[in-house]
Design an enzyme around this catalytic site. Structure first.
Site, short mmCIF file in Angstrom:
data_model
loop_
_atom_site.label_atom_id
_atom_site.label_comp_id
_atom_site.label_asym_id
_atom_site.label_seq_id
_atom_site.Cartn_x
_atom_site.Cartn_y
_atom_site.Cartn_z
N ASP A 213 6.94 24.25 3.77
CA ASP A 213 6.84 24.65 2.36
C ASP A 213 7.26 25.81 1.94
OD1 ASP A 213 4.80 26.20 3.50
OD2 ASP A 213 3.16 25.62 1.98
N GLU A 296 -3.08 34.02 12.14
CA GLU A 296 -1.99 35.06 12.81
C GLU A 296 -2.50 35.88 13.61
OE1 GLU A 296 -0.98 33.54 8.34
OE2 GLU A 296 -2.82 34.22 9.78
#
Length: 364
Positions: A213, A296
């Protein structure tokens, strides 16, 4: 001497005066209590005035994280939680791998291993198409598409074959224990499947997580290809700040600018960093945690990265070449009304390619 006679009326007046006195005293005590409470609230408000909370409960203390603050913290242990190994082994044993063809490679050019997690939805193939059209302009790419699905999506496999890219199709589901929680760690199992495939099949090159996306400028792939350890760069359209980026001064990363700093040492977006495959292989315990908002940060920490390891790209992080664009969600398509006008036409074929909702297969 004056003698006061207490009549019924006088007793009532005396009682009334005493009641008023008690009320005034009570009001004073009540006011005092309120003053203390308000003072405490003001102190708490001042202490938390720069603090907001993310959906998963993490704290935010302003949009800037200085690298000096990171260096003061204890190094993250390179130790993978025991349950992580069990979960990954359980699901990766059932991963389906399909080689879907490929193009010629340029000799001497480091390969890029692009991991794209995906899941069945109306926008799946259109968004994979956008990503593929970008990667078609980038040489020496291995595109690892990792789908969170109980069954393979024929439309996805067919499209990957049609791209002509060197692609790997993985199918791995989110562990069931995380499907029951409100804030689900989406894409972690899929990215870990991609990481493990790279560990088993690659010796050099660069690993990058490219969600389907997002929108990418091919120049970021050209620069990340030469990553020695861990490179970082800005990602646009992230939070109300409009960008998530390392803060660079004199060619060195000195901090981070992000709409959700929280307690993260490396507050970066998933699309904002790339890792050398050799650097990854030297750290076999590196992993991505099943913790919303900290995927992350957890992964980068598990690499044991130092400040000197960070390589700022995109001209010292002055260019935005990646955007978290996302796509509007679409409902299931209305079935084509089969009449004498539509039967025997192209609508017979097109109608089978429309999104019919979860649990349905697209006929190709």
């Amino acid at each position: 001497m004056k003698v006061t006679t207490h009549t019924r009326g006088n007793s009532f007046k005396l009682y009334k005066r005493r009641c008023k006195s008690m009320v005034r005293g009570g009001n004073l005590r009540l006011v005092g209590t309120w003053v203390v409470a308000v003072a405490l609230l003001l102190l708490v408000g001042l202490a938390m005035r720069s603090t907001t909370r993310r959906e998963d409960g993490g704290e935010v203390r302003g949009p800037v994280r200085a690298l000096s603050a990171i260096n003061r913290q204890a190094p993250h242990p390179l130790r993978q939680p025991q349950h992580q190994n069990v979960l990954e082994t359980q699901y990766l044993n059932n991963v389906n791998v399909e080689r879907c063809g490929g193009r010629k490679w340029v000799e001497g050019l480091p390969p890029l291993y692009i991991v794209t997690p995906t899941y069945p939805r109306a926008e799946q193939v259109p968004e994979l198409t956008r990503t593929a059209q970008t990667l078609m302009n980038v040489p020496n790419v291995v595109w690892i598409v990792s789908e969170d699905s109980a069954i393979s999506s024929p439309s996805v496999v067919q499209y990957l074959n049609e791209t002509g890219l060197s692609t790997v199709y993985l199918r791995v589901q989110m562990p069931s224990k995380y499907k029951r929680v409100k804030n689900k760690p989406r894409g972690v199992a899929n990215r870990m499947a991609g990481i493990n495939w790279v560990r088993a099949n690659a010796k050099d090159g660069v690993l990058y997580f490219a969600d389907d996306d997002n929108t990418y400028d091919i120049r970021i792939f050209e620069q990340m290809r030469w990553t020695q350890r861990v490179s970082m760069f800005p990602v646009g359209l992230v939070t109300k700040l409009g960008v998530s980026t390392p803060i660079v001064k004199n060619g060195k990363v000195v901090g981070f600018y992000d709409g959700w700093i929280a307690k993260r040492k490396f507050p970066v977006d998933m699309a904002g960093f790339a890792v050398s495959v050799q650097f990854l292989l030297e750290r076999p315990l590196a992993f991505m945690p099943y913790r919303v908002g900290y995927e992350e940060d957890g992964f980068i920490n598990s690499l044991g990265i130092k400040a000197a390891d960070i390589e700022p790209l995109a001209f010292n992080c002055t260019k935005i070449w990646v955007w978290h664009t996302q796509t509007k969600k679409n409902e299931a398509a209305t079935p084509v009304n089969k009449t004498s006008v539509t039967i025997g036409t192209n609508l017979d074929i097109i109608s089978e390619q429309l999104w019919k909702g979860p649990g349905t297969k697209l006929k190709i």
